[in-house]
Design a protein around this motif. Structure first.
Motif, PDB file in Angstrom:
ATOM      1  N   SER A  30       0.854  -1.170   0.000  1.00 28.56           N
ATOM      2  CA  SER A  30       0.000   0.000   0.000  1.00 28.56           C
ATOM      3  C   SER A  30       0.896   1.228   0.000  1.00 28.56           C
ATOM      4  O   SER A  30       2.108   1.115   0.193  1.00 28.56           O
ATOM      5  CB  SER A  30      -0.945   0.015   1.216  1.00 28.56           C
ATOM      6  OG  SER A  30      -1.939   1.001   1.048  1.00 28.56           O
ATOM      7  N   ARG A 120      -5.571   0.124  -1.344  1.00 24.14           N
ATOM      8  CA  ARG A 120      -5.696   1.502  -0.853  1.00 24.14           C
ATOM      9  C   ARG A 120      -5.652   1.500   0.676  1.00 24.14           C
ATOM     10  O   ARG A 120      -6.415   0.798   1.336  1.00 24.14           O
ATOM     11  CB  ARG A 120      -7.009   2.102  -1.339  1.00 24.14           C
ATOM     12  CG  ARG A 120      -7.173   3.584  -1.063  1.00 24.14           C
ATOM     13  CD  ARG A 120      -8.426   4.123  -1.729  1.00 24.14           C
ATOM     14  NE  ARG A 120      -8.347   3.975  -3.180  1.00 24.14           N
ATOM     15  CZ  ARG A 120      -9.368   4.179  -4.005  1.00 24.14           C
ATOM     16  NH1 ARG A 120     -10.557   4.508  -3.510  1.00 24.14           N
ATOM     17  NH2 ARG A 120      -9.222   4.035  -5.302  1.00 24.14           N
ATOM     18  N   LEU A 121      -4.730   2.270   1.229  1.00 17.41           N
ATOM     19  CA  LEU A 121      -4.482   2.236   2.668  1.00 17.41           C
ATOM     20  C   LEU A 121      -5.724   2.619   3.472  1.00 17.41           C
ATOM     21  O   LEU A 121      -6.036   1.996   4.492  1.00 17.41           O
ATOM     22  CB  LEU A 121      -3.318   3.170   3.012  1.00 17.41           C
ATOM     23  CG  LEU A 121      -2.817   3.139   4.457  1.00 17.41           C
ATOM     24  CD1 LEU A 121      -2.293   1.758   4.827  1.00 17.41           C
ATOM     25  CD2 LEU A 121      -1.739   4.193   4.669  1.00 17.41           C
ATOM     26  N   TRP A 136       1.613  -2.493   9.001  1.00 16.44           N
ATOM     27  CA  TRP A 136       2.189  -2.000   7.753  1.00 16.44           C
ATOM     28  C   TRP A 136       3.600  -1.509   8.060  1.00 16.44           C
ATOM     29  O   TRP A 136       3.792  -0.685   8.945  1.00 16.44           O
ATOM     30  CB  TRP A 136       1.368  -0.843   7.193  1.00 16.44           C
ATOM     31  CG  TRP A 136       0.016  -1.202   6.678  1.00 16.44           C
ATOM     32  CD1 TRP A 136      -1.185  -0.913   7.253  1.00 16.44           C
ATOM     33  CD2 TRP A 136      -0.283  -1.877   5.455  1.00 16.44           C
ATOM     34  NE1 TRP A 136      -2.213  -1.376   6.484  1.00 16.44           N
ATOM     35  CE2 TRP A 136      -1.688  -1.974   5.365  1.00 16.44           C
ATOM     36  CE3 TRP A 136       0.500  -2.412   4.433  1.00 16.44           C
ATOM     37  CZ2 TRP A 136      -2.332  -2.586   4.294  1.00 16.44           C
ATOM     38  CZ3 TRP A 136      -0.134  -3.023   3.360  1.00 16.44           C
ATOM     39  CH2 TRP A 136      -1.531  -3.102   3.288  1.00 16.44           C
ATOM     40  N   VAL A 173      -4.862   2.690  -5.714  1.00 13.81           N
ATOM     41  CA  VAL A 173      -4.580   3.227  -4.378  1.00 13.81           C
ATOM     42  C   VAL A 173      -4.865   4.720  -4.255  1.00 13.81           C
ATOM     43  O   VAL A 173      -4.912   5.250  -3.149  1.00 13.81           O
ATOM     44  CB  VAL A 173      -3.122   2.948  -3.952  1.00 13.81           C
ATOM     45  CG1 VAL A 173      -2.910   1.460  -3.784  1.00 13.81           C
ATOM     46  CG2 VAL A 173      -2.132   3.520  -4.941  1.00 13.81           C
TER      47      VAL A 173
END
Length: 247
Positions: A30, A120-121, A136, A173
């Protein structure tokens, strides 16, 4: 005959087939667009071997389960995200890649089929239940990883860099609406500061014809307002199977 050498197989050499257990390991990337960091999802192992080490999310394939189903299963236990797309990356099966292999060459071998994704974070919710740790990690601050996961991760990183050059993976993202500066910063985060200057990058992307100007402008800081764009999947469809160079 003189000058020629031949090697005959020895009758005493056994030709035993390898006995494999098959696992899947997932390289999930991500991008932290606020801090301009490329991230990878890691979990902490809670059993031997490599107890307490960070690793890629992985599992052994169950009886009657496909490789893809196993990959999705382990991810569903670690992360909640909409429309997660996994792509098979590579197979790692060198001897002694797993300490559980017997010391002699006729023991069980452990093979890993790796998968790759970019998410996508903001849409990714990590699931901490049943694991010692999940996080992460920035690519430039990685801990020591279990097994050969550093090698698998670096292979995934090369795949990500390549895909940015010829596919619209970046739009997976970014938010739905973005500036060209946002897009350029994402590429810079993954590829490094010197991959292209902004004006050439902007010109190349706009010529490809699949970025739609929404007519909306946004002000950020002291500069002039920037246009917001969106990725036009319909405009990209005719180009999908053609060789493209985004950068």
């Amino acid at each position: 005959m003189p000058g020629r050498h031949s090697r005959k197989p020895s009758d005493s050499t056994p030709h035993q087939l390898a006995d494999f257990k098959v696992g899947v390991d997932n390289v999930i990337f991500s991008v932290d667009t606020e801090q301009n960091r490329l991230l990878v999802l890691l979990v902490m192992r809670d059993n031997d071997p490599y107890l307490g080490y960070w690793s890629l999310p992985g599992t052994l394939v169950r009886q009657g389960e496909s490789l893809e189903d196993a990959a999705y299963r382990v991810l569903s236990e670690k992360i909640r995200v909409n429309n997660l797309y996994l792509e098979q990356l590579y197979t790692f099966g060198g001897p002694q890649r797993d300490p559980r292999e017997a010391p002699n060459r006729y023991g069980v071998r452990y093979l890993s089929v790796s998968y790759f994704a970019l998410v996508r974070l903001a849409d990714a919710e990590l699931i901490a239940d049943g694991v010692s740790g999940i996080a992460w990690y920035p690519m430039n601050q990685l801990p020591d990883l279990a097994f050969d996961h550093q090698e698998i991760l670096q292979y995934g990183y090369r795949r990500l860099r390549n895909k940015l050059e010829y596919s619209p993976i970046a739009f997976e993202v970014l938010p739905e609406l973005f500036t060209l500066g946002d897009l350029y910063q994402l590429y810079t985060t993954v590829l490094g500061e010197n991959f292209s200057d902004y004006s050439n990058f902007r010109s190349r992307l706009l010529k490809l014809g699949f970025l739609a100007d929404t007519g909306i402008k946004v002000s950020r800081g002291a500069g002039r307002p920037a246009s917001l764009y969106r990725f036009d999947a319909d405009a990209f469809a005719p180009l999908k199977d053609k060789p493209l160079v985004f950068i």
